[in-house]
Design a protein around this motif. Structure first.
Motif, mmCIF file in Angstrom:
data_model
loop_
_atom_site.group_PDB
_atom_site.id
_atom_site.type_symbol
_atom_site.label_atom_id
_atom_site.label_comp_id
_atom_site.label_asym_id
_atom_site.label_seq_id
_atom_site.Cartn_x
_atom_site.Cartn_y
_atom_site.Cartn_z
ATOM 1 N N THR A 49 40.354 50.483 43.432
ATOM 2 C CA THR A 49 41.462 50.220 44.369
ATOM 3 C C THR A 49 41.543 51.695 45.012
ATOM 4 O OG1 THR A 49 42.388 48.557 43.243
ATOM 5 C CG2 THR A 49 43.995 49.783 44.692
ATOM 6 N N SER A 71 47.539 47.713 46.307
ATOM 7 C CA SER A 71 46.781 47.325 45.049
ATOM 8 C C SER A 71 45.632 46.481 45.236
ATOM 9 C CB SER A 71 47.841 46.600 44.136
ATOM 10 O OG SER A 71 48.475 45.269 44.725
ATOM 11 N N CYS A 72 45.158 46.600 46.416
ATOM 12 C CA CYS A 72 44.116 45.565 46.839
ATOM 13 C C CYS A 72 42.833 46.197 46.859
ATOM 14 C CB CYS A 72 44.234 44.970 48.183
ATOM 15 S SG CYS A 72 43.021 43.789 48.707
ATOM 16 N N ASN A 73 41.640 45.756 46.388
ATOM 17 C CA ASN A 73 40.295 46.301 46.218
ATOM 18 C C ASN A 73 39.399 45.584 47.455
ATOM 19 O OD1 ASN A 73 39.713 44.212 45.036
ATOM 20 N ND2 ASN A 73 38.864 45.340 43.264
ATOM 21 N N THR A 120 44.668 41.343 45.136
ATOM 22 C CA THR A 120 46.105 42.515 45.121
ATOM 23 C C THR A 120 46.509 42.777 43.700
ATOM 24 O OG1 THR A 120 47.532 40.815 45.807
ATOM 25 C CG2 THR A 120 46.742 41.946 47.374
ATOM 26 N N THR A 179 37.262 39.869 43.941
ATOM 27 C CA THR A 179 38.117 40.962 44.514
ATOM 28 C C THR A 179 39.498 40.657 43.396
ATOM 29 O OG1 THR A 179 39.888 39.693 45.700
ATOM 30 C CG2 THR A 179 38.014 40.583 46.820
#
Length: 288
Positions: A197, A267-269, A186, A183
């Protein structure tokens, strides 16, 4: 072993802890997974980890106190917590000189898993952890297949049950995302084949777990490496009050509804629906 197979096995193993036999307190589902960042230092600098950048995650050498460990264990025993503690977080847990005490104390309140790179692991340490009632030791091997024999020798010398330790292959190339569920932490990591994202993506993290930093600060999940939003502090508040606080409830509601508009979620995927399905269903009913 194929890296995807290793990742799938780990997810399925954790599902048995997270999504089974959920405990309630005052009609509220308790977390099933609590990650602890015992010490803010790592002896490695992996390119897929924020610790590789001193500007993002410098080694501060700060460590969690016995006082905090005792408070956490005692409070969770009172509410009959039956989940697991994952000792990993933002550093290498075996670098904490109180790791045996911490494991033994936490084991009185729940299962204890340690995630380590194994660099400082000795047969005696492994034997002592077993005596301290550790549930599982997961060793991430980053250097190559030759590490398998090394760790098997340590396991044999320690005389602990073989199934106490899980050896995880993490020596793969960037093209295979290093053998981890990669990941962007963030927005702090861009290496590898990263998922995009999006602000519209459901996440169950705050429905079933949270992370406690060395100083007692509580964060939504282990993705927030920049420690942007604090849910509370264990040294100043009760764990159940933090779990049911207005701030964590706001994030939980948003993420259950597929809204990642709040910092640091925006901003997290991370794929936040791999675990916690049962918890999410319960929280959705509560928030109706």
């Amino acid at each position: 072993m194929d890296p995807k197979t290793t990742i799938t096995k780990n997810i399925n193993r954790r599902k048995l802890i997270v999504d089974k036999d959920i405990k309630f307190y005052k009609n509220i589902p308790l977390p099933s997974w609590i990650e602890l960042s015992l010490i803010d230092v790592c002896n490695r600098s992996c390119s897929f980890c924020p610790k590789s950048d001193d500007k993002v995650a410098p080694n501060t050498y700060q460590k969690m106190s016995r006082l905090l460990i005792d408070k956490l264990a005692d409070e969770l025993k009172k509410v009959k917590f039956n989940g697991a503690f994952a000792l990993c977080g933002y550093g290498e847990p075996l670098l904490h000189n109180d790791i045996i005490y911490i494991t033994k104390k936490l084991s009185t309140a729940g299962k204890v898993e340690i995630v380590t790179n194994g660099d400082v692991l000795k047969a005696k340490t492994l034997a002592d952890l077993y005596k301290a009632n550790v549930s599982r030791v997961l060793i991430s091997m980053y250097d190559g297949e030759h590490q398998i024999d090394k760790f098997r020798s340590i396991i044999k010398a320690s005389k602990v049950p073989e199934d106490l330790v899980i050896l995880r292959d993490r020596w793969y190339s960037k093209d295979n995302n290093f053998g981890v569920k990669l990941t962007n932490r963030t927005g702090t990591i861009k290496i590898g084949n990263q998922a995009p994202t999006t602000l519209h993506k459901t996440c169950y993290y705050p429905s079933y777990q949270f992370l406690i930093d060395w100083n007692g600060d509580v964060f939504l999940c282990p993705q927030d490496w920049q420690r942007r939003v604090t849910m509370g502090n264990m040294m100043q508040e009760n764990i159940f009050d933090i779990w049911t606080s207005k701030i964590i409830s706001r994030y939980r509601k948003n993420l259950l509804n597929g809204k990642r508009n709040l910092n640091p979620c925006n901003s997290c995927n991370a794929q936040g629906t791999l675990l916690g399905v049962s918890h999410a269903k319960i929280w959705k009913e509560i928030y109706k």
